[in-house]
Scaffold this motif. Structure first.
Motif, PDB file in Angstrom:
ATOM      1  N   ASN B  61       0.798  -1.228   0.000  1.00 11.86           N
ATOM      2  CA  ASN B  61       0.000   0.000   0.000  1.00 11.86           C
ATOM      3  C   ASN B  61       0.827   1.273   0.000  1.00 11.86           C
ATOM      4  O   ASN B  61       0.311   2.358  -0.210  1.00 11.86           O
ATOM      5  N   HIS B  62       2.107   1.112   0.270  1.00  9.77           N
ATOM      6  CA  HIS B  62       2.950   2.305   0.273  1.00  9.77           C
ATOM      7  C   HIS B  62       3.798   2.416  -0.980  1.00  9.77           C
ATOM      8  O   HIS B  62       4.775   3.150  -1.022  1.00  9.77           O
ATOM      9  N   GLN B  63       3.442   1.680  -2.028  1.00 11.60           N
ATOM     10  CA  GLN B  63       4.210   1.731  -3.277  1.00 11.60           C
ATOM     11  C   GLN B  63       3.424   2.509  -4.343  1.00 11.60           C
ATOM     12  O   GLN B  63       2.209   2.667  -4.236  1.00 11.60           O
ATOM     13  N   THR B  64       4.144   2.947  -5.374  1.00  6.45           N
ATOM     14  CA  THR B  64       3.485   3.664  -6.474  1.00  6.45           C
ATOM     15  C   THR B  64       2.591   2.695  -7.253  1.00  6.45           C
ATOM     16  O   THR B  64       2.719   1.479  -7.123  1.00  6.45           O
ATOM     17  N   ALA B  65       1.737   3.243  -8.109  1.00  2.00           N
ATOM     18  CA  ALA B  65       0.816   2.415  -8.899  1.00  2.00           C
ATOM     19  C   ALA B  65       1.581   1.445  -9.793  1.00  2.00           C
ATOM     20  O   ALA B  65       1.234   0.263  -9.875  1.00  2.00           O
ATOM     21  N   ASP B  66       2.635   1.932 -10.464  1.00  2.00           N
ATOM     22  CA  ASP B  66       3.456   1.071 -11.328  1.00  2.00           C
ATOM     23  C   ASP B  66       4.084  -0.060 -10.530  1.00  2.00           C
ATOM     24  O   ASP B  66       4.112  -1.213 -10.961  1.00  2.00           O
ATOM     25  N   GLU B  67       4.616   0.319  -9.371  1.00  3.35           N
ATOM     26  CA  GLU B  67       5.249  -0.687  -8.505  1.00  3.35           C
ATOM     27  C   GLU B  67       4.224  -1.712  -8.049  1.00  3.35           C
ATOM     28  O   GLU B  67       4.509  -2.903  -7.995  1.00  3.35           O
ATOM     29  N   GLN B  68       3.057  -1.223  -7.720  1.00  2.00           N
ATOM     30  CA  GLN B  68       2.004  -2.132  -7.249  1.00  2.00           C
ATOM     31  C   GLN B  68       1.661  -3.169  -8.311  1.00  2.00           C
ATOM     32  O   GLN B  68       1.475  -4.350  -8.007  1.00  2.00           O
ATOM     33  N   GLU B  69       1.606  -2.711  -9.551  1.00  2.00           N
ATOM     34  CA  GLU B  69       1.282  -3.621 -10.656  1.00  2.00           C
ATOM     35  C   GLU B  69       2.326  -4.733 -10.752  1.00  2.00           C
ATOM     36  O   GLU B  69       2.011  -5.909 -10.924  1.00  2.00           O
ATOM     37  N   LYS B  70       3.581  -4.326 -10.630  1.00  2.00           N
ATOM     38  CA  LYS B  70       4.683  -5.288 -10.670  1.00  2.00           C
ATOM     39  C   LYS B  70       4.588  -6.263  -9.496  1.00  2.00           C
ATOM     40  O   LYS B  70       4.775  -7.479  -9.657  1.00  2.00           O
ATOM     41  N   LEU B  71       4.294  -5.726  -8.321  1.00  2.00           N
ATOM     42  CA  LEU B  71       4.210  -6.578  -7.129  1.00  2.00           C
ATOM     43  C   LEU B  71       3.067  -7.590  -7.242  1.00  2.00           C
ATOM     44  O   LEU B  71       3.205  -8.739  -6.803  1.00  2.00           O
ATOM     45  N   ILE B  72       1.971  -7.177  -7.840  1.00  2.00           N
ATOM     46  CA  ILE B  72       0.841  -8.103  -8.047  1.00  2.00           C
ATOM     47  C   ILE B  72       1.279  -9.267  -8.947  1.00  2.00           C
ATOM     48  O   ILE B  72       0.939 -10.427  -8.703  1.00  2.00           O
ATOM     49  N   LYS B  73       2.074  -8.930  -9.964  1.00  3.95           N
ATOM     50  CA  LYS B  73       2.551  -9.980 -10.868  1.00  3.95           C
ATOM     51  C   LYS B  73       3.480 -10.959 -10.143  1.00  3.95           C
ATOM     52  O   LYS B  73       3.399 -12.171 -10.349  1.00  3.95           O
ATOM     53  N   ILE B  74       4.374 -10.426  -9.328  1.00  2.86           N
ATOM     54  CA  ILE B  74       5.290 -11.323  -8.600  1.00  2.86           C
ATOM     55  C   ILE B  74       4.498 -12.188  -7.607  1.00  2.86           C
ATOM     56  O   ILE B  74       4.734 -13.395  -7.486  1.00  2.86           O
ATOM     57  N   ALA B  75       3.544 -11.539  -6.922  1.00  2.00           N
ATOM     58  CA  ALA B  75       2.702 -12.304  -5.992  1.00  2.00           C
ATOM     59  C   ALA B  75       1.985 -13.426  -6.749  1.00  2.00           C
ATOM     60  O   ALA B  75       1.892 -14.565  -6.268  1.00  2.00           O
TER      61      ALA B  75
END
Lengths: 326, 326
Positions: B61-75
């Protein structure tokens, strides 16, 4: 690998020896018996066709030592991927033998074979990450692996299906066999620093040779040649209808249908009858003609390659590969 | 995923919904039935524990939108890897059910299950290449996948082996279960831009929780709790001796040996006797104590984390996860 196949091409033969060594070095698995089985599979059985195609297109002898090392690893990745899919295929086909020896699934059970194939996928993955990080070929490799699997799954979906089209057959063959030959050639050209046009040519050459190779393999089922250690008509018994049969079905369905309708209950006699019908009505010859067309297509494309040496080598190898049933 | 597990943590629950969507988007396979089975497996069955651990450590929740998208993919990659190994595990275990539904191997046969697991490995591969090219975590992922497989192979090697040590058990558990929890936590911290110390802590927390999680899972076999849809004592019937039994074997081998010597010929009655011996002599309690030690170790490490919010969330989730048998 089988030394005799490339022994007249010392440059390739030498590089393939290094590929073999690389694979053996990577296959470190705690279970001694399994380790030995994998080493045996890597060392004694295969002709290393996919690495060989890669190395031919990569023009390995004209690269620097560092580059050569990288190319050997990529060549190894292709064979490791191939081995992994072979091990998993043998589970599906219940194959007792592979490359002249007992298959992993027959020796260690299907359970071990599942994990052993998976284990090889991780080695494949490692080799890619070490050599092509940052290039689009990481994704191309994943996509090729997926093509192989969807080809195999497609073939399974079409089991015992008398109404499958030739297009279904080509699509499945393209996936399960041609995709990796196409990748081998394409990434060979790419990592050998060929120009864009050559890379595209390589891709098509690999694909056409791959399709031709698979059709010839399927023909062997009907011509009963056992040189490949493949049980005759194994495919037919499991409901996989390949080109010679599909071609015969087009005009002689009434003769074949009563036999094929028995599916897994077909007897050896039934299978022999099917084989006879296919051969008598020219199904093998027609399939052979189609294979020849794909080979000729590849030959024409090889002629378009700029490098004279690669051209010559490829023609020799393609000829040797694709005339094995003649 | 099972909505109830994280419904009290809206931030994580929301992100896990996106993980579920990502996985569904990727599972595009021609065979409609197989496609539906995979979607069902991805959507209804799992608790998405591995992605959840990753997301907690990544502080999404403390990451940028782009970062969040990447994190969702890794998850998503973690859950896809987990799904692939589950599908292959079910082949080995002959499991009729998985995540409350019919398993892929039971519904489509072992053959399809082999390729389906492989297919998911290619999706896993894609997700990694898209998100972590250039980082050392590509290799770490390949190595983790290998650890899972060698853990499974190790467990198979030790089947019906009365002389296996606790160390063998821990080594196999570390591979087949803890490795992926450890990776999830570690790469969560890494891709969430945590400092070096936190990344190392995360790795150990994931490992200790993973071991504890597996021990508790093994205890369920003996306490006969069917909430996990896992046939009671399935492991025992296939010769997999887990911690409660191994602990009991240390001092009561004479009682157990005659029963276990029957191996696959053990009757339901025999298995019930083994269960009774294990429970009576405190094997379950001892195993529970050991699990608690690993949990406490993880708790202590969680206390060392700098971020108060992550600390609180992790403690809640770890507690919920690791007290399910109490």
């Amino acid at each position: 690998m089988k030394q005799h196949f490339f022994h007249t091409y010392p440059a390739i033969n030498n590089a393939l020896g290094k590929v073999n060594q690389t694979i053996n070095d990577r296959i470190t698995i705690k279970n001694t018996q399994l380790h030995d089985a994998l080493q045996q599979m890597a060392s004694n059985g295969g002709k290393y066709l996919r690495p060989a195609f890669f190395l031919l297109f990569a023009n390995i002898n004209h690269q620097t030592a560092d580059e050569q090392e990288k190319l050997i690893k990529i060549a190894s990745s292709l064979e490791v991927l191939h081995m992994a899919t072979l091990i998993h295929d043998d589970i599906i086909d219940d194959s007792p033998k592979r490359r002249g020896a007992v298959s992993v699934q027959a020796a260690f059970g299907k359970d071990t074979a599942v994990y052993t194939g998976d284990f090889l996928f991780t080695i494949f993955f490692d080799l890619l990450v070490e050599t092509m990080t940052g290039s689009a070929y990481l994704t191309r490799n994943a996509r090729t692996m997926r093509k192989i699997l969807t080809g195999e799954l497609g073939q399974m979906d079409n089991r015992f299906d008398l109404d499958q089209s030739l297009l279904d057959y080509y699509r499945n063959v393209n996936g399960k066999t041609a995709a990796i030959f196409s990748l081998a050639a394409e990434e060979g050209a790419y990592f050998g620093h060929a120009d864009h046009r050559t890379i595209n040519l390589a891709k098509r050459i690999g694909q056409n040779i791959g399709i031709s190779f698979q059709i010839l393999d399927d023909i062997l089922d009907y011509s009963g040649d056992e040189r490949l250690n493949k049980p005759v008509l194994e495919d037919l018994a499991t409901g996989v209808y390949s080109l010679p049969l599909l071609l015969t079905l087009q005009n002689h369905r009434h003769e074949l249908e009563p036999l094929l309708a028995k599916k897994r209950q077909m007897t050896i006699e039934d299978i022999e009858k099917v084989q006879k019908i296919v051969v008598t009505h020219g199904g093998v010859e027609q399939a052979q003609e189609i294979a020849t067309k794909f080979t000729q297509k590849a030959q024409t494309e090889i002629d378009e390659l700029a490098d004279k040496h690669t051209r010559k080598m490829l023609k020799l190898v393609a000829n040797k590969l694709l005339t094995r049933v003649n």
